[in-house]
Motif scaffolding. Structure first.
Motif, mmCIF file in Angstrom:
data_model
loop_
_atom_site.group_PDB
_atom_site.id
_atom_site.type_symbol
_atom_site.label_atom_id
_atom_site.label_comp_id
_atom_site.label_asym_id
_atom_site.label_seq_id
_atom_site.Cartn_x
_atom_site.Cartn_y
_atom_site.Cartn_z
ATOM 1 N N SER A 48 -4.139 7.034 -6.849
ATOM 2 C CA SER A 48 -2.691 6.786 -6.849
ATOM 3 C C SER A 48 -2.378 5.292 -6.769
ATOM 4 O O SER A 48 -1.483 4.800 -7.448
ATOM 5 C CB SER A 48 -2.027 7.524 -5.689
ATOM 6 N N HIS A 49 -3.095 4.590 -5.904
ATOM 7 C CA HIS A 49 -2.899 3.148 -5.738
ATOM 8 C C HIS A 49 -4.049 2.605 -4.915
ATOM 9 O O HIS A 49 -4.915 3.372 -4.472
ATOM 10 C CB HIS A 49 -1.531 2.837 -5.113
ATOM 11 N N LEU A 50 -4.056 1.297 -4.718
ATOM 12 C CA LEU A 50 -5.267 0.667 -4.202
ATOM 13 C C LEU A 50 -5.192 0.302 -2.725
ATOM 14 O O LEU A 50 -6.030 -0.451 -2.239
ATOM 15 C CB LEU A 50 -5.600 -0.574 -5.058
ATOM 16 N N TRP A 52 -5.979 0.556 1.123
ATOM 17 C CA TRP A 52 -7.276 0.930 1.701
ATOM 18 C C TRP A 52 -7.449 2.418 1.919
ATOM 19 O O TRP A 52 -8.508 2.977 1.661
ATOM 20 C CB TRP A 52 -7.436 0.230 3.061
ATOM 21 N N ASP A 53 -6.393 3.035 2.480
ATOM 22 C CA ASP A 53 -6.572 4.443 2.874
ATOM 23 C C ASP A 53 -6.804 5.358 1.671
ATOM 24 O O ASP A 53 -7.147 6.522 1.852
ATOM 25 C CB ASP A 53 -5.376 4.940 3.734
ATOM 26 N N HIS A 54 -6.658 4.827 0.455
ATOM 27 C CA HIS A 54 -6.840 5.660 -0.735
ATOM 28 C C HIS A 54 -8.119 5.340 -1.512
ATOM 29 O O HIS A 54 -8.419 6.017 -2.492
ATOM 30 C CB HIS A 54 -5.609 5.544 -1.645
ATOM 31 N N ILE A 55 -8.842 4.310 -1.081
ATOM 32 C CA ILE A 55 -10.054 3.932 -1.834
ATOM 33 C C ILE A 55 -11.283 3.712 -0.957
ATOM 34 O O ILE A 55 -12.390 3.619 -1.460
ATOM 35 C CB ILE A 55 -9.821 2.658 -2.679
ATOM 36 N N SER A 157 1.284 11.124 -3.201
ATOM 37 C CA SER A 157 0.833 10.967 -1.814
ATOM 38 C C SER A 157 1.651 9.959 -1.029
ATOM 39 O O SER A 157 1.857 10.113 0.170
ATOM 40 C CB SER A 157 -0.633 10.557 -1.782
ATOM 41 N N ASP A 158 2.082 8.898 -1.687
ATOM 42 C CA ASP A 158 2.824 7.821 -1.016
ATOM 43 C C ASP A 158 4.076 7.559 -1.835
ATOM 44 O O ASP A 158 3.998 7.031 -2.941
ATOM 45 C CB ASP A 158 1.983 6.537 -0.950
ATOM 46 N N HIS A 159 5.213 7.950 -1.307
ATOM 47 C CA HIS A 159 6.443 7.941 -2.110
ATOM 48 C C HIS A 159 7.595 7.418 -1.252
ATOM 49 O O HIS A 159 7.990 8.064 -0.285
ATOM 50 C CB HIS A 159 6.711 9.379 -2.594
ATOM 51 N N GLY A 201 7.420 2.270 2.608
ATOM 52 C CA GLY A 201 6.798 2.883 1.430
ATOM 53 C C GLY A 201 6.702 4.398 1.460
ATOM 54 O O GLY A 201 6.114 4.983 0.559
ATOM 55 N N HIS A 202 7.283 5.028 2.493
ATOM 56 C CA HIS A 202 7.077 6.475 2.625
ATOM 57 C C HIS A 202 8.401 7.231 2.716
ATOM 58 O O HIS A 202 9.463 6.675 2.455
ATOM 59 C CB HIS A 202 6.177 6.754 3.837
ATOM 60 N N CYS A 203 8.311 8.495 3.072
ATOM 61 C CA CYS A 203 9.506 9.331 3.122
ATOM 62 C C CYS A 203 9.412 10.265 4.322
ATOM 63 O O CYS A 203 8.415 10.281 5.041
ATOM 64 C CB CYS A 203 9.663 10.125 1.826
ATOM 65 N N PHE A 223 1.908 16.197 3.168
ATOM 66 C CA PHE A 223 0.663 15.413 3.062
ATOM 67 C C PHE A 223 0.910 14.015 3.613
ATOM 68 O O PHE A 223 2.052 13.602 3.824
ATOM 69 C CB PHE A 223 0.276 15.364 1.566
ATOM 70 N N HIS A 224 -0.198 13.276 3.812
ATOM 71 C CA HIS A 224 -0.122 11.892 4.303
ATOM 72 C C HIS A 224 0.602 11.870 5.646
ATOM 73 O O HIS A 224 1.549 11.106 5.862
ATOM 74 C CB HIS A 224 0.587 10.989 3.281
ATOM 75 N N HIS A 225 0.103 12.685 6.580
ATOM 76 C CA HIS A 225 0.680 12.747 7.920
ATOM 77 C C HIS A 225 0.595 11.379 8.587
ATOM 78 O O HIS A 225 -0.375 10.642 8.404
ATOM 79 C CB HIS A 225 -0.079 13.762 8.776
HETATM 80 ZN ZN LIG Z 1 -1.384 5.887 1.881
#
Ligand SMILES: [Zn+2]
Ligand SMILES: [Zn+2]
Length: 263
Positions: A48-50, A52-55, A157-159, A201-203, A223-225
């Protein structure tokens, strides 16, 4: 302890096809344990994006430590033109990691995407359709929708929701979610937390339920608690969201480590 503390990683298993993995967070280590041996790993990752928590799980994905292993990684084309391959090469090298990405036995093939439609070769399963759309977050971020054999899954995941707390979404985000069988969506904050983290960056959980209902998604995985929420807090948030979702025809549940959903 219950919902799990690893960062974002969701595997998508299509019968006959190599695995598809949304994001490469620390959960990827656990997926690596579940990969069956016998032949070098081959699979596709939709990143989704770069952040840290996603890569950060990638260098700890043990199947990549075999000759012949291969990951085709789709990731967002960077707005400033920096190559995604260079970013990963910069992250996985001394002194940040003991060895260079390029010296690992397996290979990672990078494919940069933005607002695109493309197909993944599913082998005996045939072509798998993927739609990618930019969604608001911090830095270039994609949501994905995967369709195969009449089934569909969307991953956002991050919106970032509107910072004034209103419920609205960009066309691309709604396109990803429209009539989807399973929507995996950011649900990081309570309304009170969002009030002080409006531009992080979240909702909110409420927003996730709203977009699922608005797009007529059938199921919503929260998701993404937020990492500060313990199991009791999450149980309460999930229960409330499930009640609201049920009134609007959406089955809502909390994403939980190791859980499996059949679409
Ligand atoms: Zn994230
Ligand atoms: Zn992020």
């Amino acid at each position: 302890m219950g919902y799990g503390g690893n960062t974002s990683c969701v595997s998508l298993d299509i019968p006959g096809a190599d695995p598809i993995v949304f994001d490469l967070g620390t959960g990827l280590r656990y997926f690596g344990r579940a990969v069956r041996g016998g032949r070098p790993f081959r699979g596709t990752s939709l990143v989704s994006h770069l952040h840290w928590d996603h890569i950060q799980g990638l260098p700890f994905f043990t199947p990549l430590l075999s000759d012949g292993a291969h990951i085709t990684m789709y990731a967002p084309r960077q707005a400033d033109g920096t190559s995604v391959a260079d970013i990963f090469a910069d992250m996985i090298r001394p002194p940040l990691f003991p060895v260079d990405l390029m010296t690992l036995p397996g290979t990672v093939e990078f494919r940069e995407v933005c607002n695109d439609e493309f197909e993944i070769d599913g082998g005996p399963a045939g072509p798998i359709s993927v739609m990618s759309r930019t969604i608001p977050h911090i830095g270039r971020t994609l949501g994905y929708r995967v369709e195969w054999n009449g089934g569909s899954v969307a991953y956002l995941s991050d919106h970032q929701m509107p910072s004034d707390g209103s419920f609205a979404a960009e066309d691309g985000a709604l396109e990803l979610c429209r009539d989807v069988d399973l929507l995996i969506h950011d649900a990081q904050y309570t309304n009170d937390e969002f009030a002080v983290k409006r531009d992080w960056g979240h909702c909110t959980v409420d927003y996730a339920v709203w977009i699922a209902a608005e797009a007529e998604a059938r199921q919503l995985a929260l998701f993404h608690h937020d990492p500060t929420h313990d199991d009791d807090v999450l149980d309460g948030l999930v229960r409330g969201a499930a009640e609201v979702g049920a009134e609007q025809g959406v089955r809502v549940f909390g994403a939980r480590e190791g859980s499996c959903v059949i679409v």
